[in-house]
Design an enzyme around this catalytic site. Structure first.
Site, PDB file in Angstrom:
ATOM      1  N   GLU A   6       0.852  -1.184   0.029  1.00 51.25           N
ATOM      2  CA  GLU A   6       0.115  -0.060  -0.175  1.00 51.25           C
ATOM      3  C   GLU A   6       0.818   1.347   0.034  1.00 51.25           C
ATOM      4  OE1 GLU A   6      -2.167  -0.010   3.564  1.00 51.25           O
ATOM      5  OE2 GLU A   6      -0.705  -0.090   4.948  1.00 51.25           O
TER       6      GLU A   6
ATOM      7  N   ASN B  73       1.046   5.030   1.819  1.00 54.07           N
ATOM      8  CA  ASN B  73       0.438   6.132   2.892  1.00 54.07           C
ATOM      9  C   ASN B  73       0.836   7.525   2.075  1.00 54.07           C
ATOM     10  OD1 ASN B  73      -0.572   4.499   4.940  1.00 54.07           O
ATOM     11  ND2 ASN B  73       1.545   3.971   5.050  1.00 54.07           N
TER      12      ASN B  73
ATOM     13  N   ARG C 208       0.722  10.666   3.150  1.00 50.92           N
ATOM     14  CA  ARG C 208       0.917  11.535   4.165  1.00 50.92           C
ATOM     15  C   ARG C 208       2.480  11.443   4.833  1.00 50.92           C
ATOM     16  NH1 ARG C 208       1.066   7.629   8.150  1.00 50.92           N
ATOM     17  NH2 ARG C 208      -0.589   6.173   8.172  1.00 50.92           N
TER      18      ARG C 208
ATOM     19  N   VAL D 126       4.464   8.266  11.009  1.00 47.43           N
ATOM     20  CA  VAL D 126       4.812   8.364  12.417  1.00 47.43           C
ATOM     21  C   VAL D 126       6.409   8.299  12.430  1.00 47.43           C
ATOM     22  CG1 VAL D 126       4.939   7.385  14.381  1.00 47.43           C
ATOM     23  CG2 VAL D 126       2.489   7.645  13.299  1.00 47.43           C
TER      24      VAL D 126
END
Length: 451
Positions: free
Chosen positions: A292, A294, A296, A299
């Protein structure tokens, strides 16, 4: 070309350590900040330090940090010209990104179209296949009934993993090791997907036995420039939640790293992607399989910052402002080693959440030690949100020195009044397999079960 000016004021649509991280980057860039907060976070550190703050609702996330109308109203009232969504909450919500743009403000992230494209696991997988990125063998799309699920599983070969097309974090994921197990796994995965994401569609992939979780950090601008900043190894996980991350991965060498980076750069540039992003892969027996993306900041971004010297949040803000990327791939050098220990407010053995007041707090220090946290003595950890309260990020000239510093820093770290998983990290830093770099995504689960 003359670079476009940066923003005057950014509203930070998040909380906790990531909100404080973004605030610090803005301050260094001379950008004013607006902190939003729920009633439960009125005393949070980023609220205290921001130029302005707005309470947007009561403690529950749905009434505050997920309340799009309230966040946009706060941006309008304070005159913010951009919104940084941080991680979680609305950071990968295409509807919110569109609303921000419709309000004449800048969403500090990729386009809504790219968020949509990568947010649906099936669409993301098809896109990556078209872009020449290897993927885990699996179903062509969503699986509509049990019979199709069984037939698909037989074609793929057991064991198989049934996954929600929306969401992540281990929810809506079930393993079936034989045809007899498929119907039940299919039902459970759909029920979990519906409960957590409001969408019960699932798909199927081959379940890999001992893979590592390798993710590649990317950065791109709107002018077609795309680079990667190396990989992170996030294989130490509990229930698909990352706990300990490293950069670079102890499993890769320079040749493999460069080859993977070239594939990723080509795909990101061809997509026309803008901003920071992370492509996540499973790595087993010399092969990479895309899982996948992300869309953004992650963390675990600090470990990449420590080994590359690049401030990812600042770069994210610059490209969102329309500036051209000044870094090239040749500028990116991986130096030394970095490890991040996620400090969760949980019991180290039962993993039961532990909200409450911090009665004593002392962060570790020393060369190469960084702590990203919004905690302080007297701060009350609310029970309403994710249990992550701090990130201990440590750098060393090599992996051995880094692990030694991790051990030392963990001994120094004092958080009284609540339980944390610091004792678990202290054990991990001494584990023979981890010291040797010999682990996979199932390692921690197996270790915890054996005790």
């Amino acid at each position: 070309m003359t670079q476009k000016p940066l923003f005057d004021k950014i509203l930070i649509a998040n909380r906790g350590e990531i909100a404080l991280r973004i605030l610090r980057a803005c301050r260094e860039m001379g950008i004013k900040t607006v902190a939003i907060h729920s009633t439960a976070d009125a005393d949070s550190m980023h609220v205290r330090l921001a130029d302005e703050s707005v309470c947007i609702g009561p403690a529950p996330s749905k009434d505050s940090y997920l309340n799009m109308a309230a966040i946009l109203s706060a941006a309008d009232i304070t005159g913010a010209d951009a919104i940084h969504p941080g991680v979680g909450f609305l950071s990968e919500n295409a509807t919110f990104a569109r609303m921000v743009e419709e309000h004449g403000k800048v969403f500090i992230g990729p386009t809504p179209e790219h968020i949509d494209m990568m947010g649906d696991k099936i669409t993301a997988k098809k896109t990556m296949i078209e872009l020449g990125v290897p993927v885990v063998p699996g179903s062509d799309g969503g699986i509509q009934d049990e019979e199709i699920a069984v037939e698909t599983a037989k074609k793929i070969g057991f064991p198989v993993l049934i996954k929600a097309t929306s969401g992540g974090g281990g929810k809506g994921m079930k393993v079936a090791r034989s045809a007899d197990e498929v119907p039940q796994a299919y039902k459970l995965a759909r029920a979990e997907a519906k409960a957590n994401f409001g969408n019960d569609e699932v798909y199927m992939e081959r379940y890999l036995g001992k893979p590592r979780h390798i993710e590649v950090q990317v950065l791109a601008d709107q002018y077609g420039n795309a680079i990667n900043l190396g990989e992170r190894d996030c294989s130490i996980q509990r229930r698909h939640q990352k706990i300990w991350e490293e950069a670079p991965s102890p499993a890769l060498n320079a040749k493999i790293r460069a080859e993977l980076g070239q594939v990723v750069n080509k795909a990101i540039a061809k997509m026309g992607y803008r901003g920071v992003g992370t492509l996540e892969f499973l790595y087993e027996n010399g092969e990479f399989f895309f899982m996948e993306m992300n869309t953004r900041i992650q963390v675990e971004h600090p470990i990449t910052e420590l080994v590359t010297g690049v401030d990812l949040v600042k770069e994210q803000i610059k490209v969102a402002a329309g500036q051209k990327l000044q870094l090239t791939q040749d500028d990116i050098k991986i130096n030394g080693h970095a490890i991040e220990c996620r400090i969760n407010a949980e019991n180290a053995e039962t993993f039961i959440p532990s909200p409450g007041e911090i009665t004593r707090y002392h962060a570790p220090g020393g060369w190469g030690v960084r702590v990203d946290s919004h905690m302080y003595q007297g701060y009350r950890v609310p029970p309403h949100y994710d249990s992550l309260v701090a990130k201990l990020v440590v750098y060393g000239h090599d992996r051995s020195e880094c692990i030694s510093r991790v051990e030392s820093a963990l001994r120094e770290y004092v958080i009284d009044g609540i339980d944390t998983i610091i004792p678990l990290h202290q054990k991990l830093a001494k584990e023979t397999d981890i010291v040797a770099g010999d682990y996979d995504i199932h390692w921690l689960e197996k270790k915890l079960k054996s005790h």
